[in-house]
Design a protein around this motif. Structure first.
Motif: not given
Length: 435
Positions: A111-119, A122-129, A239-242
């Motif tokens: 489970i990955l949660a970001a916000d407007s200050n996402a580093s 975190i963006r790299e991990i989300a992109t790979e998913c 399973r992944i939640l973003i």
């Protein structure tokens, strides 16, 4: 026994020991929670308590803790990871983006949660998913039609969304009446990745931009293409939640009342808690997790599985399928499970009948083709783990002594052969003795 021999023996037995002590049930698991700040543990305590009440063992650590590790010598310490550290630039210990992706590739949940200050990390991990956050770090999702009505309306970055994925297995069978409050960054799905699904979508009027500056050009992310919360089920059933909003899981949003702009209905409590809890049940395999056991096939009238079949044999195929309910394995009931009798291509495709107690079965005739066949069940359904079953079996032709000797349909050919012999005999007699 020398120390070196003992050490070698223990290393050799490590995979078997790991398997022997693996949990039997999907929810008997330990979860690592990585935080930007320990204050998140209290500000999001309701979400964490819902997990603990369902039997999960949560291990809270700061994301930059130098002692954190996911695995050692190929053995993972945790079965799932919650990443509530949107601003982290570098993880501590032996954890990095590659380690987290390997964690998922090994069949574990995230489970990955970001916000407007996402580093960028975190963006790299989300992109790979398979998820791409807005490239502008100052952008947030803005909606002037589906915002949450407040006493003092601001820049409409607090959205009230009720566009949920149409799947009871993912968001639960109980309808979520109240809209979900969302405040954060939007993302899009990689079109090349068919495994990513929108769990919560933005309205057609939404767009992603910096609310503190005027738009000089049309925004890149607009309308329903923006996903607020996405889910992924990998081919290995991980399973992944973003989520683009860490606040979505917060106590404040859980308890807050909500009224969607343009709607006369005001809810005393938002749908955040129900939505988050139901999604977490799916992500952690408390729902939609299937297993297949007792795959059997045999000739009609027999019970033992043969080493091979003969062409045109009548056979029966059966399998038992169960779904994890969060506490016990219960029979899975549906009408769309199919089996293929396969060699290069399906020669037989049959829909399995069920007794509503988990048993699926069918009967069919082996095709008049010999070779090496497979019984194949490839079951893929939205929200459920994939079942991929395969059993190989050879099919032989008739032996020389197994053919029927005098086939009724061949009587005309028999007659023509004997009449030809008789005619030749009469012709010979006439030719030899007739002057």
């Amino acid at each position: 026994m020398s120390k070196s021999v003992l050490l070698f023996t223990l290393i050799a037995l490590l995979p078997f020991l790991t398997y022997a002590f693996s949990p039997e049930n999907p929810t008997d698991r330990k979860v690592l929670v990585l935080l930007d700040d320990f204050a998140i543990k209290s500000s999001h305590s309701l979400f964490f308590k819902s997990l603990q009440s369902r039997g999960f063992d949560l291990d809270f650590k700061l994301a930059d803790d130098p002692k954190i590790a996911l695995q050692r010598y190929g053995r993972y310490f945790y079965d799932a990871l919650i990443l509530f550290a949107p601003t982290i630039e570098r993880f501590g210990g032996s954890v990095d983006s590659a380690a987290i992706l390997d964690f998922v590739d090994s069949g574990h949940d995230l489970i990955l949660a970001a916000d407007s200050n996402a580093s960028e990390l975190i963006r790299e991990i989300a992109t790979e998913c398979g998820v791409d956050f807005d490239e502008d770090p100052a952008s947030v999702v803005i909606d002037h039609t589906s915002y949450a009505v407040l006493e003092t309306e601001g820049d409409h970055t607090l959205i009230a969304s009720d566009d949920f994925i149409k799947s009871d297995v993912i968001v639960g069978s109980q309808k979520i009446e109240a809209p979900v409050l969302f405040q954060g960054i939007g993302h899009t799905l990689n079109p090349a990745n068919s495994l990513v699904l929108k769990a919560l979508s933005a309205s057609p009027a939404a767009y992603s931009a910096n609310p503190k500056s005027k738009l000089s050009s049309p925004p890149q992310l607009t309308g329903s293409a923006i996903s607020l919360v996405s889910v992924i089920q990998a081919r290995n059933s991980a399973r992944i939640l973003i989520s683009g909003s860490l606040s979505l899981f917060s106590n404040r949003f859980f308890k807050s009342g909500v009224q969607k702009a343009g709607s006369p209905t005001k809810f005393d409590k938002s749908g955040n808690e129900q939505f988050s809890v139901e999604l977490s049940k799916w992500v952690f395999h408390e729902r939609g997790h299937l297993k297949a056991v007792n795959v059997r096939h045999h000739k009609v009238g027999e019970s033992d599985e043969p080493a091979m079949y003969r062409i045109n044999d009548e056979l029966e195929y059966s399998v038992e399928i169960y779904e994890w309910s969060g506490k016990t394995w219960e029979p899975y009931v549906t009408d769309d499970v199919q089996v293929q009798f396969y060699m290069m291509s399906p020669y037989v495709l049959k829909t399995l009948s069920t007794n509503n107690k988990g048993l699926y079965h069918t009967a069919f005739k082996v095709p008049d083709v010999y070779g090496v066949f497979q019984f194949k069940v490839e079951y893929q359904k939205l929200g459920y783990t994939t079942l991929s079953l395969s059993k190989q079996i050879p099919v032989r032709p008739f032996r020389h002594n197994e053919y029927e000797r005098f086939i009724p349909t061949a009587y005309p050919y028999y007659g023509s052969a004997f009449s030809m012999m008789a005619g030749f005999f009469i012709f010979t007699i006439v030719h030899l003795y007739n002057k």
